[in-house]
Write an enzyme that holds these catalytic residues in place. Structure first.
Site, mmCIF file in Angstrom:
data_model
loop_
_atom_site.group_PDB
_atom_site.id
_atom_site.type_symbol
_atom_site.label_atom_id
_atom_site.label_comp_id
_atom_site.label_asym_id
_atom_site.label_seq_id
_atom_site.Cartn_x
_atom_site.Cartn_y
_atom_site.Cartn_z
ATOM 1 N N ASP A 88 0.845 -1.276 0.061
ATOM 2 C CA ASP A 88 0.086 0.011 -0.047
ATOM 3 C C ASP A 88 0.894 1.312 0.159
ATOM 4 O O ASP A 88 1.248 1.695 1.096
ATOM 5 C CB ASP A 88 -0.866 0.008 1.108
ATOM 6 C CG ASP A 88 -2.032 1.083 1.143
ATOM 7 O OD1 ASP A 88 -2.081 1.955 0.019
ATOM 8 O OD2 ASP A 88 -2.574 1.360 2.295
ATOM 9 N N ASP A 133 -0.608 5.663 -6.939
ATOM 10 C CA ASP A 133 -1.146 4.511 -5.911
ATOM 11 C C ASP A 133 -1.000 3.294 -6.433
ATOM 12 O O ASP A 133 -1.553 3.076 -7.346
ATOM 13 C CB ASP A 133 -2.359 5.135 -5.471
ATOM 14 C CG ASP A 133 -3.021 4.252 -4.247
ATOM 15 O OD1 ASP A 133 -2.320 3.804 -3.496
ATOM 16 O OD2 ASP A 133 -4.255 3.754 -4.229
#
Ligand SMILES: *[C@@H]1O[C@H](CO)[C@@H](O)[C@H](O)[C@H]1NC(C)=O
Ligand SMILES: *[C@@H]1O[C@H](CO)[C@@H](O)[C@H](O)[C@H]1NC(C)=O
Length: 466
Positions: A148, A346
């Protein structure tokens, strides 16, 4: 709107369409207006295998797509729908955290403690797409951790479990590790947490995800180790005794954000890079720290937003379709003085989200040039889809990302036109977001080594480096 209806002059007979195609072909050679999307390979659902990289640098972890833990179900339509629903949840969480950070009124010196954020990231659903294999403790045990780049705290489920969800590796037991040390409440790592508590002088952490899933436990230091067995001591991680949520069988989460508690910050990495394999493939790749970026990398400025330290911002200034810049103001993609706007990159968001004005312009440019392809109805969050069934390959307009400084990185057709079912329906894999924040997602990053040079504040993109 799914795709623009043909203007009268383009509602042509078959013969004229062929002529039009010929005209487009003849003009395309000089400035890369079109590219071929190979349709010989329908969506492949392969079973997992593990490939060990022969020459990994010292600080490297293997990286697996989700299929390593969860062989996908046979129905590709249903799989795509559930992925896109998860992706919406992920984006919602990222936007919520962004707006919470910006609504804190203590600017300019925003401190994380003031943000009692119920949402750190949408990891529960959306970002369980790629897993890194991280060693924890001494002797080291290996765990699948959700990758992440949109959050900081690294944590894993710990015995004794007050509540643990199912994971594929045995649950970590700190009593079997000689290097496990709970952090005292006065430790600086404890005060750097967004949400913490003190119990009998032990620092407790909590990370909640806004949808009912969370992890709570001791904040502790541990040794983490890499594929090569190189290890780093005293990394602050969460040892979660109460964990709830669907973390896709992973033991926990590896935080690669820009805040002080992320793994990259704690090991003082000067750079890190990953290459995301196609999410449906069975192969693996690597997450590397402190290794040189490929020489052919296209460089983009890596920006900081002092109001949202966790997110990795990139200076995207435009998007080219068919070799020409789409017409919109670059200020729509820049970080405002108030911290709004900007573009983050991301690993956990699948489909690139663009603020609606930008998305509309890009979609119209693409659809306008893709008139030769048979249009199909929308699908989930996609409004621009094509029926490519029965075709061996399709000529599709090129798409490239343009960065401040003028460099562009061309996307492969498979990075922007993706299959959504097994029947030959493909959709333009960008979508609009309602907020001011735009997000470069992992569909657009697949197959490219993305290198975050933290020391020199640039991001490098090197195609075909998985
Ligand atoms: C696959 O899933 C979709 C959406 O849930 C459903 O409409 C379709 O009937 C399913 N197809 C098969 C072959 O099960
Ligand atoms: C967890 O795994 C066990 C053993 O494989 C299984 O019996 C149980 O149903 C699983 N629980 C959930 C919530 O999936």
């Amino acid at each position: 709107m799914a795709s623009p209806s043909p203007s009268p002059s383009l509602s042509l007979s078959l013969t004229s369409s062929i002529l039009l195609s010929l005209i487009l072909i003849s003009t395309s050679s000089s400035d890369h207006q079109f590219e071929l999307l190979d349709l010989h390979q329908p969506p492949q659902l392969s079973s997992p295998t593990t490939h060990h990289q022969p020459h990994s640098p010292p600080l490297s972890l293997t990286l697996h797509p989700r299929s390593s833990l969860h062989p996908p179900t046979a129905n590709y339509t249903a799989l795509t729908l559930s992925r896109l629903a998860c992706d919406q949840a992920r984006v919602h969480s990222l936007l919520l955290r962004h707006s919470l950070a910006l609504s804190a009124t203590s600017a300019p010196d925003f401190s994380p403690q003031e943000l009692q954020s119920p949402v750190i990231s949408g990891i529960r659903l959306g970002s369980g797409e790629y897993f890194a294999r991280l060693g924890v403790g001494r002797p080291a045990k290996n765990f699948y951790m959700v990758l992440d780049s949109g959050s900081d705290v690294t944590w894993l489920q710990c015995r004794p479990c007050a509540a643990c969800y199912n994971q594929s590796d045995p649950i970590f037991n700190p009593s079997t590790s000689s290097t496990y040390r709970p952090l005292p409440c006065a430790a600086p790592q404890c005060s750097a947490l967004d949400t913490s508590a003190c119990r009998t002088n032990a620092c407790l952490y909590q990370v909640s995800y806004g949808d009912g899933s969370y992890t709570v436990g001791n904040f502790a230091t541990e040794t983490v180790s890499f594929t090569s067995s190189a290890s780093v001591p005293n990394v602050a991680i969460g040892c979660g005794h109460h964990n709830e949520g669907l973390f896709a069988g992973a033991a926990g989460l590896l935080g690669l954000g820009g805040g002080p508690l992320s793994l990259t910050s704690q090991i003082k990495a000067t750079s890190f890079s990953y290459c995301l394999v196609n999410r449906d493939s069975a192969s693996s790749s690597t997450l590397d720290f402190n290794s040189p970026r490929p020489a052919d990398s296209v460089l983009a400025p890596l920006l900081a937003n002092p109001r949202v330290k966790t997110y990795r911002y990139i200076a995207l200034s435009g998007i080219d379709v068919g070799g020409r810049p789409v017409n919109f103001s670059p200020s729509l993609l820049s970080i405002g003085r108030d911290g709004r706007g900007g573009v983050i990159i991301d690993s956990g968001t699948a489909v690139t989200r663009l603020r609606s004005e930008v998305y509309g312009a890009v979609r119209d440019a693409f659809a306008g040039m893709a008139r030769g392809l048979p249009a199909a109805g929308g699908f989930s969050l996609f409004d621009t889809c094509y029926d490519l069934s029965g075709m061996a390959r399709a000529r599709v307009p090129t798409v490239a990302l343009r960065f401040e400084g003028g460099k562009t990185v061309a996307l492969r057709p498979s990075n922007f036109l993706i299959p959504v079912d097994e029947g030959g329906k493909y959709c333009f894999a960008f979508a609009a977001t309602s907020g001011s924040l735009s997000i470069i997602g992992n569909v657009q990053q697949q197959g490219t080594r993305v290198s975050y040079d933290l020391a020199n504040k640039v991001v490098g993109f090197s195609p075909n480096k998985c």
